[in-house]
Enzyme design. Structure first.
Site, mmCIF file in Angstrom:
data_model
loop_
_atom_site.group_PDB
_atom_site.id
_atom_site.type_symbol
_atom_site.label_atom_id
_atom_site.label_comp_id
_atom_site.label_asym_id
_atom_site.label_seq_id
_atom_site.Cartn_x
_atom_site.Cartn_y
_atom_site.Cartn_z
ATOM 1 N N PHE A 159 0.820 -1.231 0.000
ATOM 2 C CA PHE A 159 0.000 0.000 0.000
ATOM 3 C C PHE A 159 0.846 1.269 0.000
ATOM 4 C CE2 PHE A 159 -3.029 -2.784 2.599
ATOM 5 C CZ PHE A 159 -3.771 -3.135 1.490
ATOM 6 N N GLU A 363 -2.873 6.878 7.401
ATOM 7 C CA GLU A 363 -2.326 7.811 8.398
ATOM 8 C C GLU A 363 -2.996 7.615 9.762
ATOM 9 O OE1 GLU A 363 -0.651 11.223 7.210
ATOM 10 O OE2 GLU A 363 -0.429 10.522 5.164
#
Ligand SMILES: Cc1cc2nc3c(=O)[nH]c(=O)nc-3n(C[C@H](O)[C@H](O)[C@H](O)COP(=O)(O)OP(=O)(O)OC[C@H]3O[C@@H](n4cnc5c(N)ncnc54)[C@H](O)[C@@H]3O)c2cc1C
Length: 389
Positions: A159, A363
């Site tokens: 990713f 995040e």
């Protein structure tokens, strides 16, 4: 308390809004067309051209220190700017910036990595996540074993945004298993030519991250970023920086979407009346406006703390958690208000809908933000009802 923006902040806000409306938004139909045909929304050259136009207005390196040619506008201004940029889904960002951790480069590394990234000549990617370690980043397994003047890297990252396009990766690997995240993880600057491969990953959005595969990749010891064993702190510094930028963009997107819903609701007539006159629709509009406003102040407070050099981690987690969810809720309501049309590819709502979903994941997921916020309260790092500074 004074909520007024300074003259400079107002001027920047107006300039960026105008720039986004006049120069960037006109690309929206093209971006939709390209993406639907499987191409990037904008070519590298088009992004560059827009960045140079912004540069002529003084917006270049908005967070880059002046000594590197940046404008260094600071966190509050950055938040205000990102709110404006978020009003379009065109994948635009200002030029002249580099990952915050690249400032940890030594002088020689700065010439090879930091400065070329600032100048747009080289592209980086941040490679922390692995198939077995996402939220639990301390559990990464990629190994780096010393062999003479080289470190030999083995493992897989997953990713990784820009992983397919990057010229080099900032790769986090375990250099001391015993110490792990407490001094046993090191960050390496690894050029693609050193031998790693990437494979794109298709997602539900237009974001196409990549897997990076490392098989006996030999990295010279001078390519350690910072200290051996200091990698985990660098990784957390990189992640922390983006936490309030995501909801800042979410504000811009949600505002634009909400305006679309208001316009549509006033125009669309059912059962003899515009749907705007129905309480069910009004409540969706009202709730969205309140939540956008709440996010604005969470984001600005997180940015303001950073501006003063204060610890903003708690505030940034609250802004990220609330703002990412706010944007998803608003987009869903706006889609609902548009009825069947909202679900089509005639309108960009579905485009935004697919993109925003990831804001709740990367995040730091929603659950990780909640974990951080609760831990700070339970351990007394932050006190409920604490008087504000
Ligand atoms: C489009 C995209 C781009 C990305 N870009 C990058 C990049 O550039 N660089 C990079 O390094 N990574 C990147 N990531 C990875 C991203 O940071 C991770 O996907 C994210 O941190 C979650 O990790 P995971 O996918 O392994 O999920 P997991 O950690 O396996 O989590 C699965 C679920 O369990 C929940 N969960 C996990 N632990 C707990 C807990 N203790 N308590 C409660 N719930 C928990 C999570 O919240 C989630 O809902 C990207 C991901 C995507 C989708």
């Amino acid at each position: 308390m004074d909520f007024t923006l300074t003259e400079e902040q107002k001027m920047v806000q107006r300039t960026i809004r105008e720039f986004i409306e006049k120069e960037v938004m006109p690309y929206e139909p093209q971006v939709l067309r390209n993406e639907r045909e499987g191409r990037p929304g904008l070519s590298r050259e088009e992004i560059r051209e827009l960045q140079l136009k912004a540069k002529r207005l003084g917006f270049w390196g908005i967070n880059t220190p002046e000594e590197y040619g940046g404008a260094n506008l600071g966190p509050v201004m950055t938040a205000l700017i990102q709110m404006e940029v978020g009003r379009t889904f065109v994948p635009f960002q200002f030029g002249g910036s580099a990952d915050n951790i690249l400032y940890a480069c030594n002088e020689e590394q700065k010439q090879r990595y930091l400065i070329p990234v600032i100048n747009g000549e080289r592209r980086s990617c941040f490679a922390l996540t692995e198939p077995g370690a996402g939220s639990d980043a301390a559990n990464i397994r990629m190994s780096a074993v010393k062999d003479g003047r080289y470190w030999v890297l083995n493992g897989e990252k997953i990713f990784i945004t820009n992983g397919n396009e990057a010229d080099f990766a900032m790769v986090f690997a375990v250099t001391d298993k015993e110490k792990g995240a407490r001094g046993g993880v090191t960050c390496f600057l690894v050029d693609r030519e050193m031998g790693w491969r990437s494979e794109p990953i298709q997602t539900m959005g237009e974001w196409s991250p990549a897997s990076l595969i490392f098989e006996n990749v030999r990295v010279p010891e001078e390519n350690v970023l910072g200290e051996v064993g200091g990698g985990f702190n660098l990784a957390m510094r990189w992640i922390g920086q983006g936490r309030w930028v995501i909801p800042a963009r979410g504000i811009g997107a949600a505002e634009r979407l909400l305006q679309m819903a208001i316009d549509h609701a006033k125009m669309r007539v059912t059962f003899g009346k515009p749907i705007a006159e129905r309480q069910a629709i009004q409540w969706m509009i009202a709730d969205s406006a309140v939540e956008i406003e709440a996010t604005r102040w969470l984001v600005l407070r997180a940015a303001w703390l950073a501006e003063r050099g204060l610890d903003n981690r708690h505030a940034a987690s609250m802004a990220k958690l609330y703002g990412a969810n706010m944007a998803n809720r608003v987009c869903d309501r706006v889609l609902q208000i548009h009825g069947g049309m909202g679900y089509t590819k005639e309108l960009p709502i579905e485009r935004w809908y697919r993109e925003m979903r990831v804001w709740r994941i990367f995040e730091g997921t929603d659950e990780i933000q909640r974990f951080i916020i609760a831990r700070n309260l339970l351990r007394g790092y932050v006190k409920v009802g604490e008087l504000m500074d």
